[in-house]
Design an enzyme around this catalytic site. Structure first.
Site, PDB file in Angstrom:
ATOM      1  N   GLY A 160       0.834  -1.201   0.000  1.00 31.19           N
ATOM      2  CA  GLY A 160       0.000   0.000   0.000  1.00 31.19           C
ATOM      3  C   GLY A 160       0.861   1.239   0.000  1.00 31.19           C
ATOM      4  CD  GLU A 186       7.346  -5.481  -1.581  1.00 33.76           C
ATOM      5  OE1 GLU A 186       7.825  -4.490  -2.164  1.00 33.76           O
ATOM      6  OE2 GLU A 186       8.009  -6.491  -1.321  1.00 33.76           O
ATOM      7  CB  CYS A 233       3.390   0.370  -6.871  1.00 38.28           C
ATOM      8  SG  CYS A 233       3.616  -1.294  -7.514  1.00 38.28           S
TER       9      CYS A 233
HETATM   10  P1  NAP Z   1      -3.247   2.564   1.362  1.00 41.29           P
HETATM   11  O1  NAP Z   1      -4.149   3.719   1.577  1.00 41.29           O
HETATM   12  O2  NAP Z   1      -1.951   2.526   2.076  1.00 41.29           O
HETATM   13  O3  NAP Z   1      -4.096   1.252   1.729  1.00 41.29           O
HETATM   14  C1  NAP Z   1      -3.551  -0.045   1.649  1.00 41.29           C
HETATM   15  C2  NAP Z   1      -4.257  -0.944   2.646  1.00 41.29           C
HETATM   16  O4  NAP Z   1      -3.902  -0.589   3.969  1.00 41.29           O
HETATM   17  C3  NAP Z   1      -5.781  -0.860   2.587  1.00 41.29           C
HETATM   18  O5  NAP Z   1      -6.304  -2.150   2.775  1.00 41.29           O
HETATM   19  C4  NAP Z   1      -6.085   0.069   3.748  1.00 41.29           C
HETATM   20  O6  NAP Z   1      -7.403  -0.009   4.228  1.00 41.29           O
HETATM   21  C5  NAP Z   1      -5.074  -0.411   4.753  1.00 41.29           C
HETATM   22  N1  NAP Z   1      -4.812   0.501   5.852  1.00 41.29           N
HETATM   23  C6  NAP Z   1      -5.024   1.855   5.905  1.00 41.29           C
HETATM   24  N2  NAP Z   1      -4.628   2.345   7.097  1.00 41.29           N
HETATM   25  C7  NAP Z   1      -4.129   1.296   7.807  1.00 41.29           C
HETATM   26  C8  NAP Z   1      -3.547   1.168   9.113  1.00 41.29           C
HETATM   27  N3  NAP Z   1      -3.383   2.215   9.912  1.00 41.29           N
HETATM   28  N4  NAP Z   1      -3.137  -0.070   9.495  1.00 41.29           N
HETATM   29  C9  NAP Z   1      -3.257  -1.122   8.687  1.00 41.29           C
HETATM   30  N5  NAP Z   1      -3.821  -1.082   7.454  1.00 41.29           N
HETATM   31  C10 NAP Z   1      -4.247   0.124   7.017  1.00 41.29           C
HETATM   32  O7  NAP Z   1      -2.882   2.375  -0.173  1.00 41.29           O
HETATM   33  P2  NAP Z   1      -3.848   2.513  -1.416  1.00 41.29           P
HETATM   34  O8  NAP Z   1      -4.114   3.944  -1.677  1.00 41.29           O
HETATM   35  O9  NAP Z   1      -4.993   1.594  -1.294  1.00 41.29           O
HETATM   36  O10 NAP Z   1      -2.925   1.892  -2.577  1.00 41.29           O
HETATM   37  C11 NAP Z   1      -2.126   2.663  -3.361  1.00 41.29           C
HETATM   38  C12 NAP Z   1      -0.717   2.653  -2.833  1.00 41.29           C
HETATM   39  O11 NAP Z   1      -0.218   1.328  -2.817  1.00 41.29           O
HETATM   40  C13 NAP Z   1       0.213   3.425  -3.757  1.00 41.29           C
HETATM   41  O12 NAP Z   1       1.094   4.188  -2.976  1.00 41.29           O
HETATM   42  C14 NAP Z   1       0.951   2.334  -4.505  1.00 41.29           C
HETATM   43  O13 NAP Z   1       2.201   2.725  -5.008  1.00 41.29           O
HETATM   44  C15 NAP Z   1       1.054   1.277  -3.464  1.00 41.29           C
HETATM   45  N6  NAP Z   1       1.292  -0.035  -4.082  1.00 41.29           N
HETATM   46  C16 NAP Z   1       2.517  -0.616  -3.935  1.00 41.29           C
HETATM   47  C17 NAP Z   1       2.800  -1.829  -4.560  1.00 41.29           C
HETATM   48  C18 NAP Z   1       4.158  -2.472  -4.442  1.00 41.29           C
HETATM   49  O14 NAP Z   1       4.281  -3.642  -4.755  1.00 41.29           O
HETATM   50  N7  NAP Z   1       5.179  -1.749  -4.007  1.00 41.29           N
HETATM   51  C19 NAP Z   1       1.802  -2.446  -5.324  1.00 41.29           C
HETATM   52  C20 NAP Z   1       0.559  -1.820  -5.449  1.00 41.29           C
HETATM   53  C21 NAP Z   1       0.305  -0.611  -4.812  1.00 41.29           C
HETATM   54  P3  NAP Z   1      -8.365   1.328   4.056  1.00 41.29           P
HETATM   55  O15 NAP Z   1      -8.617   1.448   2.601  1.00 41.29           O
HETATM   56  O16 NAP Z   1      -9.578   1.066   4.850  1.00 41.29           O
HETATM   57  O17 NAP Z   1      -7.618   2.525   4.556  1.00 41.29           O
END
Ligand code: NAP
Length: 491
Positions: free
Chosen positions: A236, A258, A292
């Protein structure tokens, strides 16, 4: 092909309004409505996990893990192969859900399905690989190091490639003998959780070994801090990754992070311009730039900068934008209104600082048009921040050293691509980039479950998913010695 084509596994309906925790059952947090980003329609309802649901799921997973790890390896491998066979039969229904729940064009949906098929076969193959080492041993004593499961692995996955990004952690974790508690993103709980739960249950995975709880940050934090969870695999944003890392550290968990990226796509003066434009379009506009590994900064040699920018703008002007469920389009919707506002803000602030808008820059509802900005400098938000939208940001350079400096200018370190006809020059540049993966004569978005994928700096803590890295992430070593007779000590 549509989400309402409830065929095969999805037809049972047992998953509606439920989580998967010792079978399908209601969760204490109530219900989550699944919203289609293209239309705003409610596609389905699933269970909403409260922290209390997480607690009981982790306890149950810990209890079931021992028997799972003890099951003969041939039987465990057979479950992953059976799941792959089931998935072949579910292609159309599963792809329909990916299109509608994530706003993906059908080829992206098929890519996710093919990737998960690959991961299922890889999981089966892990079970017949060597599980340890024979270490140097002294006479009368045999010394070995064996790979052991952590116990319960918590998996938290994002919205953009939910089926694939849940699978890339869930499957190797299970294959190495762990039980898993999966928390998919509440915006995409069907693709991120329901589909995999249905598939593995139908393939014979013993009940309770995989728990799936759609939920929000409170459920995520309950998972990270749960006493029965030994490891967290989080994919995330960097902001949330920092929080997960902090909590995991305090509770002494192994944490694989990641995170986000701001990936450089470098076009040298000797590149094939046609192929560079083709790669650049793919890298920034595939899935509306919500990847990402999307190219976040196009670094182009000044001698071809104008031609490159014009070609990108011409392409942007003709790419069809719309609902990928009902029309043949190249660009679908962004996941939420909030994400549209974020893209708007980054573009607006960068234009105010002097960037030039060559195409796009507007939206209708959640459909943001493919956008091209040139004249971008390192001070602008479009150069520094991860956008997660269909925006091409172009900065020019005069020397290879300057290209390297621009690529490394920032906190992220996930992926990079370099286009050049001179392979030695491309490799020299590649070696100097602070990234987890780099592709000479290809673009930044490359994923293959056989390869160790991960990032550096703000893109991750050096963890990797894929291929040999799965052994390192999802197992730990146990050193054991066996002596024919106990030694006598001098005290
Ligand atoms: P995000 O806001 O960080 O959310 C990811 C997950 O974490 C969701 O299931 C979210 O649930 C949960 N979450 C939020 N706050 C949390 C907490 N305090 N404790 C534990 N879990 C929590 O990311 P996103 O906007 O969905 O995804 C986009 C991001 O992911 C981008 O930055 C992208 O680059 C990255 N990404 C990285 C990779 C890689 O392999 N490096 C691959 C794909 C995506 P909620 O939605 O309820 O907040």
């Amino acid at each position: 092909m549509s989400a309402d084509t409830a065929t095969g596994l999805l037809e049972s309906g047992a998953w509606h309004r439920n989580g998967f925790s010792g079978g399908w059952r209601a969760l204490e947090g109530g219900i989550i409505e699944v919203i289609e980003p293209a239309t705003g329609a409610v596609l389905a309802e699933v269970g909403h996990a409260a922290p209390t649901d997480v607690r009981s799921a982790c306890a149950q997973a810990r209890q079931r893990q021992v028997a799972w790890a003890a099951l003969p390896y041939q039987q465990r491998a057979a479950i992953f192969r059976a799941a792959a066979q089931r998935l072949e039969g579910e292609r159309a229904a599963y792809a329909g859900w990916i299109v509608r729940e994530t706003g993906a064009i059908p080829p992206k949906a098929m890519f996710e399905i093919d990737s998960v098929l690959h991961l299922l076969h890889e999981a089966a193959a892990m079970l017949t690989q060597p599980q340890g080492l024979v270490l140097p041993s002294v006479e009368g004593c045999t010394s070995i190091a064996r790979r052991q499961p952590h116990g319960v692995v918590g998996v938290i996955s994002p919205f953009n490639f939910p089926f694939l990004l849940s699978a890339r952690a869930v499957l190797p974790a299970l294959a190495t003998g762990n039980a898993v508690v999966l928390k998919p993103d509440p915006r995409t709980p069907v693709c991120g959780g329901v589909l995999m739960s249905l598939l593995l249950a139908a393939a014979g995975l013993p009940e309770g070994v995989l728990q799936m709880l759609p939920g929000e940050a409170d459920a995520g934090e309950a998972l990270v801090t749960d006493p029965d969870v030994a490891m967290i695999s989080f994919t995330g944003s960097t902001a949330v990754g920092r929080r997960v890392g902090e909590l995991g550290g305090r509770h002494l968990k192994k944490v694989a992070l990641e995170l986000g990226g701001k990936n450089a796509f470098i076009v040298l003066d000797d590149a094939d311009l046609d192929l560079a434009v083709s790669g650049g379009c793919w890298a920034s506009w595939l899935h509306q730039g919500q990847i990402c590994m999307s190219a976040g900064k196009h670094l182009v040699h000044a001698s071809i900068g104008e031609a490159y920018a014009q070609r990108m703008a011409d392409k942007a002007a003709v790419l069809p934008v719309g609902d990928p469920h009902t029309q043949q389009v190249a660009i679908g919707p962004l996941i939420t209104r909030k994400q549209v506002e974020r893209v708007e803000r980054i573009v607006r602030e960068s234009l105010a600082m002097g960037a030039k808008l060559l195409a796009g820059g507007s939206h209708e509802g959640q459909f943001y048009r493919p956008t091209v900005l040139s004249g971008v400098t390192p001070a602008m938000p479009v150069f520094r921040e991860e956008i997660f939208g269909p925006v091409v940001s172009i900065t020019t350079f005069d020397s290879d050293a300057q290209a390297v400096a621009l690529a490394n200018d920032g906190e992220y370190g996930l992926s990079a691509g370099i286009h050049t006809r001179d392979l030695a020059r491309g490799l020299r540049i590649a070696e100097q980039l602070h990234v987890g993966q780099v592709h000479v004569n290809d673009q930044t978005v490359n994923d293959d479950g056989t390869m160790p994928m991960g990032g550096r700096g703000a893109s991750g803590n050096g963890s990797r998913h894929g291929g040999p890295a799965n052994w390192d992430e999802f197992t730990q070593w146990q050193w054991s010695t066996v002596r024919a007779t106990p030694p006598r000590y001098p005290l």
